[in-house]
Design an enzyme around this catalytic site. Structure first.
Site, PDB file in Angstrom:
ATOM      1  N   GLU A 110       0.823  -1.213   0.000  1.00 16.32           N
ATOM      2  CA  GLU A 110       0.000   0.000   0.000  1.00 16.32           C
ATOM      3  C   GLU A 110       0.855   1.260   0.000  1.00 16.32           C
ATOM      4  O   GLU A 110       2.083   1.201   0.165  1.00 16.32           O
ATOM      5  CB  GLU A 110      -0.952  -0.044   1.203  1.00 16.32           C
ATOM      6  CG  GLU A 110      -1.884  -1.243   1.095  1.00 16.32           C
ATOM      7  CD  GLU A 110      -3.003  -1.259   2.111  1.00 16.32           C
ATOM      8  OE1 GLU A 110      -2.927  -0.517   3.128  1.00 16.32           O
ATOM      9  OE2 GLU A 110      -3.962  -2.013   1.888  1.00 16.32           O
ATOM     10  N   CYS A 148      -1.866  -4.645  -5.675  1.00 20.98           N
ATOM     11  CA  CYS A 148      -2.386  -5.881  -5.078  1.00 20.98           C
ATOM     12  C   CYS A 148      -1.331  -6.987  -5.101  1.00 20.98           C
ATOM     13  O   CYS A 148      -0.381  -6.953  -5.902  1.00 20.98           O
ATOM     14  CB  CYS A 148      -3.595  -6.383  -5.862  1.00 20.98           C
ATOM     15  SG  CYS A 148      -5.060  -5.362  -5.739  1.00 20.98           S
ATOM     16  N   GLU A 193      -1.617 -10.002  -6.218  1.00 22.81           N
ATOM     17  CA  GLU A 193      -1.605 -10.747  -7.489  1.00 22.81           C
ATOM     18  C   GLU A 193      -0.723 -10.046  -8.521  1.00 22.81           C
ATOM     19  O   GLU A 193       0.071 -10.662  -9.220  1.00 22.81           O
ATOM     20  CB  GLU A 193      -3.029 -10.869  -8.043  1.00 22.81           C
ATOM     21  CG  GLU A 193      -3.978 -11.645  -7.161  1.00 22.81           C
ATOM     22  CD  GLU A 193      -4.721 -10.772  -6.144  1.00 22.81           C
ATOM     23  OE1 GLU A 193      -4.121  -9.815  -5.598  1.00 22.81           O
ATOM     24  OE2 GLU A 193      -5.909 -11.057  -5.897  1.00 22.81           O
TER      25      GLU A 193
HETATM   26  N1  THU Z   1      -6.032  -6.546  -2.355  1.00 24.06           N
HETATM   27  C1  THU Z   1      -5.196  -7.466  -2.929  1.00 24.06           C
HETATM   28  O1  THU Z   1      -3.970  -7.405  -2.764  1.00 24.06           O
HETATM   29  N2  THU Z   1      -5.731  -8.451  -3.673  1.00 24.06           N
HETATM   30  C2  THU Z   1      -7.071  -8.681  -3.812  1.00 24.06           C
HETATM   31  O2  THU Z   1      -7.451  -9.661  -4.441  1.00 24.06           O
HETATM   32  C3  THU Z   1      -8.034  -7.753  -3.201  1.00 24.06           C
HETATM   33  C4  THU Z   1      -7.464  -6.549  -2.552  1.00 24.06           C
HETATM   34  C5  THU Z   1      -5.446  -5.514  -1.481  1.00 24.06           C
HETATM   35  C6  THU Z   1      -5.424  -4.125  -2.005  1.00 24.06           C
HETATM   36  C7  THU Z   1      -5.380  -3.323  -0.728  1.00 24.06           C
HETATM   37  O3  THU Z   1      -4.044  -3.230  -0.280  1.00 24.06           O
HETATM   38  C8  THU Z   1      -6.147  -4.162   0.275  1.00 24.06           C
HETATM   39  O4  THU Z   1      -6.184  -5.477  -0.271  1.00 24.06           O
HETATM   40  C9  THU Z   1      -7.560  -3.678   0.532  1.00 24.06           C
HETATM   41  O5  THU Z   1      -8.253  -3.494  -0.648  1.00 24.06           O
END
Ligand code: THU
Length: 134
Positions: A45, A54, A56
């Site tokens: 983040e 994210c 992935e």
């Molecule tokens: N997030 C992911 O890393 N992957 C997902 O499949 C859903 C959301 C993260 C983004 C952010 O840092 C946190 O989860 C909340 O949305």
């Protein structure tokens, strides 16, 4: 070929490195290449929220930047700090990145400590916009 349970365990380990001081939602991903190599990723983040990436996409960008182009499956584990939610489904942007590099039968494994569900990319992102549409 490693099994899905092993891939989920690796995603869980990747999740330990999540940098998520704003949402406190921690995600880990383990991306399996067709040659059997695994690339791990966590969500990272940023105080400027839109700069967040994210788990992935971290895994995909690590792999692609190392020259990988052929992918078999990705396991995803997520949840609020200290807990794992039932299933953490990939966001739309990550699905689009998957569609750039993966076939319709690419497997997306959503897991937790006890169980998993496997989907194909085709199922999670139908009517995809790809280079073939350009
Ligand atoms: N997030 C992911 O890393 N992957 C997902 O499949 C859903 C959301 C993260 C983004 C952010 O840092 C946190 O989860 C909340 O949305």
């Amino acid at each position: 070929m490693i099994d899905y349970k092993t891939l989920i365990t690796q995603a869980q380990a990747a999740r330990e490195r999540s940098y998520s001081p704003y949402s406190h939602f921690c995600v880990g991903a383990a991306l399996l290449t067709k040659s059997g190599k695994v690339y791990l990723g966590c969500n990272i983040e940023n105080a400027a929220y839109s700069a967040t990436v994210c788990a992935e996409r971290t895994a995909f960008f690590k792999a692609v930047s190392e020259g990988e182009r052929e992918f078999e499956a990705i396991a995803i584990v997520g949840g609020r700090e200290g807990e794992i939610c039932e299933f953490c489904s990939p966001c739309g942007v990550c699905r689009q990145v998957m569609a750039e590099f993966c076939n319709k039968d690419f497997k997306i494994i959503l897991g937790n400590e006890n169980k998993f569900e496997a989907y194909t990319l085709d199922k999670l992102l139908p009517l995809t916009f790809t280079s073939e549409n350009l």
